[in-house]
Scaffold this motif. Structure first.
Motif, PDB file in Angstrom:
ATOM      1  N   ASP A 150      29.339  47.875  33.407  1.00 54.94           N
ATOM      2  CA  ASP A 150      28.211  46.945  33.269  1.00 54.94           C
ATOM      3  C   ASP A 150      28.304  45.766  34.228  1.00 54.94           C
ATOM      4  N   HIS A 151      29.499  45.389  34.592  1.00 55.68           N
ATOM      5  CA  HIS A 151      29.680  44.211  35.446  1.00 55.68           C
ATOM      6  C   HIS A 151      31.031  44.324  36.148  1.00 55.68           C
ATOM      7  N   GLY A 152      31.199  43.573  37.233  1.00 58.70           N
ATOM      8  CA  GLY A 152      32.466  43.631  37.953  1.00 58.70           C
ATOM      9  C   GLY A 152      32.568  42.550  39.005  1.00 58.70           C
ATOM     10  N   SER A 153      33.771  42.375  39.531  1.00 56.50           N
ATOM     11  CA  SER A 153      34.018  41.391  40.586  1.00 56.50           C
ATOM     12  C   SER A 153      35.295  41.780  41.314  1.00 56.50           C
ATOM     13  N   THR A 154      35.194  42.027  42.605  1.00 56.55           N
ATOM     14  CA  THR A 154      36.368  42.444  43.369  1.00 56.55           C
ATOM     15  C   THR A 154      37.519  41.457  43.231  1.00 56.55           C
ATOM     16  N   PHE A 155      37.221  40.173  43.379  1.00 54.96           N
ATOM     17  CA  PHE A 155      38.274  39.165  43.362  1.00 54.96           C
ATOM     18  C   PHE A 155      38.468  38.522  41.991  1.00 54.96           C
ATOM     19  N   ASN A 183      40.825  45.400  40.000  1.00 48.91           N
ATOM     20  CA  ASN A 183      40.753  45.342  38.544  1.00 48.91           C
ATOM     21  C   ASN A 183      40.935  46.704  37.882  1.00 48.91           C
ATOM     22  N   LEU A 184      41.354  47.696  38.667  1.00 46.09           N
ATOM     23  CA  LEU A 184      41.744  48.987  38.094  1.00 46.09           C
ATOM     24  C   LEU A 184      43.137  48.924  37.473  1.00 46.09           C
ATOM     25  N   TYR A 185      43.846  47.806  37.721  1.00 38.14           N
ATOM     26  CA  TYR A 185      45.215  47.671  37.230  1.00 38.14           C
ATOM     27  C   TYR A 185      45.356  46.374  36.440  1.00 38.14           C
ATOM     28  N   TYR A 186      46.382  46.300  35.613  1.00 35.79           N
ATOM     29  CA  TYR A 186      46.691  45.095  34.846  1.00 35.79           C
ATOM     30  C   TYR A 186      47.539  44.149  35.687  1.00 35.79           C
ATOM     31  N   THR A 187      47.314  42.840  35.531  1.00 35.79           N
ATOM     32  CA  THR A 187      48.229  41.841  36.089  1.00 35.79           C
ATOM     33  C   THR A 187      48.492  40.772  35.031  1.00 35.79           C
ATOM     34  N   GLU A 188      49.690  40.224  35.042  1.00 32.34           N
ATOM     35  CA  GLU A 188      50.072  39.251  34.024  1.00 32.34           C
ATOM     36  C   GLU A 188      49.273  37.954  34.091  1.00 32.34           C
ATOM     37  N   PRO A 189      49.076  37.339  35.286  1.00 34.44           N
ATOM     38  CA  PRO A 189      48.343  36.064  35.300  1.00 34.44           C
ATOM     39  C   PRO A 189      46.940  36.177  34.718  1.00 34.44           C
ATOM     40  N   CYS A 190      46.232  37.259  34.997  1.00 34.17           N
ATOM     41  CA  CYS A 190      44.881  37.465  34.467  1.00 34.17           C
ATOM     42  C   CYS A 190      44.912  37.537  32.946  1.00 34.17           C
ATOM     43  N   ALA A 191      45.807  38.353  32.406  1.00 33.73           N
ATOM     44  CA  ALA A 191      45.889  38.520  30.953  1.00 33.73           C
ATOM     45  C   ALA A 191      46.321  37.231  30.267  1.00 33.73           C
ATOM     46  N   LYS A 192      47.296  36.537  30.872  1.00 37.30           N
ATOM     47  CA  LYS A 192      47.803  35.304  30.262  1.00 37.30           C
ATOM     48  C   LYS A 192      46.741  34.223  30.243  1.00 37.30           C
ATOM     49  N   LEU A 193      45.994  34.070  31.349  1.00 38.18           N
ATOM     50  CA  LEU A 193      44.955  33.048  31.401  1.00 38.18           C
ATOM     51  C   LEU A 193      43.862  33.344  30.387  1.00 38.18           C
ATOM     52  N   ALA A 194      43.471  34.607  30.273  1.00 36.15           N
ATOM     53  CA  ALA A 194      42.449  34.972  29.292  1.00 36.15           C
ATOM     54  C   ALA A 194      42.922  34.641  27.879  1.00 36.15           C
ATOM     55  N   PRO A 217      45.352  37.292  40.968  1.00 37.77           N
ATOM     56  CA  PRO A 217      46.589  36.746  40.414  1.00 37.77           C
ATOM     57  C   PRO A 217      46.920  35.325  40.869  1.00 37.77           C
ATOM     58  N   ILE A 218      46.657  35.016  42.135  1.00 39.17           N
ATOM     59  CA  ILE A 218      46.982  33.674  42.631  1.00 39.17           C
ATOM     60  C   ILE A 218      46.056  32.635  42.004  1.00 39.17           C
ATOM     61  N   CYS A 219      44.764  32.944  41.964  1.00 40.98           N
ATOM     62  CA  CYS A 219      43.817  32.013  41.339  1.00 40.98           C
ATOM     63  C   CYS A 219      44.145  31.809  39.867  1.00 40.98           C
ATOM     64  N   CYS A 220      44.493  32.872  39.181  1.00 44.69           N
ATOM     65  CA  CYS A 220      44.828  32.763  37.758  1.00 44.69           C
ATOM     66  C   CYS A 220      46.115  31.980  37.551  1.00 44.69           C
ATOM     67  N   ALA A 221      47.090  32.162  38.425  1.00 47.15           N
ATOM     68  CA  ALA A 221      48.336  31.400  38.310  1.00 47.15           C
ATOM     69  C   ALA A 221      48.069  29.907  38.477  1.00 47.15           C
ATOM     70  N   GLY A 222      47.205  29.552  39.443  1.00 47.37           N
ATOM     71  CA  GLY A 222      46.834  28.153  39.605  1.00 47.37           C
ATOM     72  C   GLY A 222      46.126  27.619  38.378  1.00 47.37           C
ATOM     73  N   ALA A 223      45.215  28.415  37.809  1.00 47.03           N
ATOM     74  CA  ALA A 223      44.465  27.985  36.625  1.00 47.03           C
ATOM     75  C   ALA A 223      45.379  27.807  35.413  1.00 47.03           C
ATOM     76  N   GLN A 266      49.484  39.004  45.779  1.00 49.45           N
ATOM     77  CA  GLN A 266      48.306  38.187  46.034  1.00 49.45           C
ATOM     78  C   GLN A 266      47.037  38.794  45.467  1.00 49.45           C
ATOM     79  N   HIS A 267      46.967  40.140  45.400  1.00 52.20           N
ATOM     80  CA  HIS A 267      45.738  40.768  44.915  1.00 52.20           C
ATOM     81  C   HIS A 267      45.975  42.245  44.649  1.00 52.20           C
ATOM     82  N   VAL A 268      45.387  42.724  43.560  1.00 53.86           N
ATOM     83  CA  VAL A 268      45.183  44.158  43.348  1.00 53.86           C
ATOM     84  C   VAL A 268      43.782  44.286  42.757  1.00 53.86           C
TER      85      VAL A 268
END
Length: 387
Positions: free
Chosen positions: A275-280, A73-84, A284-290, A69-71
């Protein structure tokens, strides 16, 4: 204590809610606590791209929730990379920063524009030009970017460094660009909250020309008109321009909170680690939905969005009580003879949910609303406007 009483007692009084409790929905039909059904022409203010409880979206979200459900941004996740990757390939942009909302996506764009200008032209180049009647969000910089005095009056002092030009007034645009040391120009192709005002081609062309001539970052706010709602993947694509930065949110997540700031070649490497950041951001769940939304916004599907838009214009134009229609795709404004609030309430009583926008009725149906439901809802609007 029922839900409405509980809400009034404990939820901050920031919304003038309609006297309606939605308990469930499917597709473009919502249901209240009494079982009464409503044809929804709001889609959660352009959020539920494929309506309520969409099966494909549900399956994508549930499958990801069962894995991770969440890790941070210190780590890679597939849904984030795929959506980008999908966003960059579909737009030609180079990098994406993920956040949680449209206002955050715009905050990121503003920060990037100011950093770019400071590094390229000097720290005095920090002003952002936006348009009157624009809406860019509720956080302080995004609120300051919003060109509506009524939203500013109780929250002074605003963040400095914002000026506002008249939409579709090329001379005013040029004058503001000449008078100020600009870092960026932030604009909505269609001002949704500001009254469903559509920018003219010549005006957008001038924005693009000024950007190239003066090395000003051009930033398209695609929070409401983006993600297929205009009949193109993003609204700026209707104008044949290439922004330096694109901000988006709402319909991208299909019902989950996600914002995205896309960077073109000029802005690709402006933001560095720290320079910038966002905890959430990039959840992964939001990216999978997107991903499940973006995959279905094919050229063929977007042609259907345009066809439904034409259906709405053809059915409503010239009808009694309707002065004019504005908008693009499935973001449509209706100027009526009777007060908009009266029309909205009367439509709700007859089982159709609509929105307001600066004295107009605003329609934001799900992109896949069936023709039968759409025409049934339009018949109600015609009848109510003609009373």
């Amino acid at each position: 204590m029922d839900v409405k009483q509980m809400d009034r007692e404990y939820v901050a009084n920031t919304y003038a809610r309609f006297p309606l409790q939605i308990t469930k929905g499917k597709g473009s039909v919502a249901e209240d606590e009494t079982g009464k059904k409503y044809i929804d022409l709001c889609s959660g203010i352009a959020v539920n791209s494929f309506g309520f409880a969409d099966d494909i979206w549900q399956n994508a979200v549930a499958a990801q929730a069962a894995k991770l459900q969440h890790v941070s941004n210190l780590y890679y996740t597939e849904p984030c990379a795929k959506l980008a990757e999908m966003l960059c390939r579909r737009t030609g942009m180079k990098k994406v920063f993920f956040s949680n909302s449209g206002t955050e996506a715009n905050e990121c764009a503003i920060k990037a524009a100011r950093k770019y200008a400071a590094e390229k032209k000097g720290k005095e180049y920090y002003t952002i030009l936006t348009l009157k009647n624009s809406f860019h969000g509720r956080t302080y910089a995004a609120l300051s970017a919003t060109g509506q005095d009524a939203l500013h009056k109780d929250f002074q002092p605003l963040v400095p460094g914002f000026v506002y030009a008249e939409a579709n007034n090329i001379e005013d645009l040029r004058a503001k660009a000449e008078e100020n040391k600009l870092a960026g120009i932030l604009f909505e192709c269609v001002q949704g909250e500001g009254g469903v005002n559509v920018l003219e081609q010549a005006f957008v062309d001038e924005i693009a020309r000024l950007g190239k001539e003066r090395d000003i970052l051009i930033m398209a706010d695609e929070v409401q008109i983006g993600n297929g709602r205009s009949g193109k993947l993003y609204g700026y694509m209707n104008y044949g321009i290439e922004p330096d930065i694109v901000s988006t949110a709402k319909g991208l997540g299909g019902g989950l909170p996600i914002g995205a700031t896309l960077f073109g070649g000029k802005a690709e490497f402006v933001l560095k680690p720290g320079d910038h950041g966002s905890t959430f951001g990039g959840n992964p769940i939001c990216c999978a939905g997107a991903i499940s939304i973006l995959e279905r916004l094919t050229p063929e599907f977007l042609d259907e969005v345009q066809r439904k838009s034409r259906l709405i214009f053809q059915k409503l134009q010239g009808k009694k009580g309707i002065r004019c229609l504005t908008g693009v795709g499935l973001l449509i404004g209706i100027e009526t003879e009777r007060p908009a609030a009266d029309i909205i309430n009367a439509c709700m009583e007859q089982g159709v949910l609509t929105l307001g926008a600066h004295g107009k009725i605003r329609l934001l149906p799900a992109l896949n609303i069936p023709d039968t439901l759409l025409e049934e809802a339009l018949d109600v609007i015609i009848a109510v406007c003609g009373e």
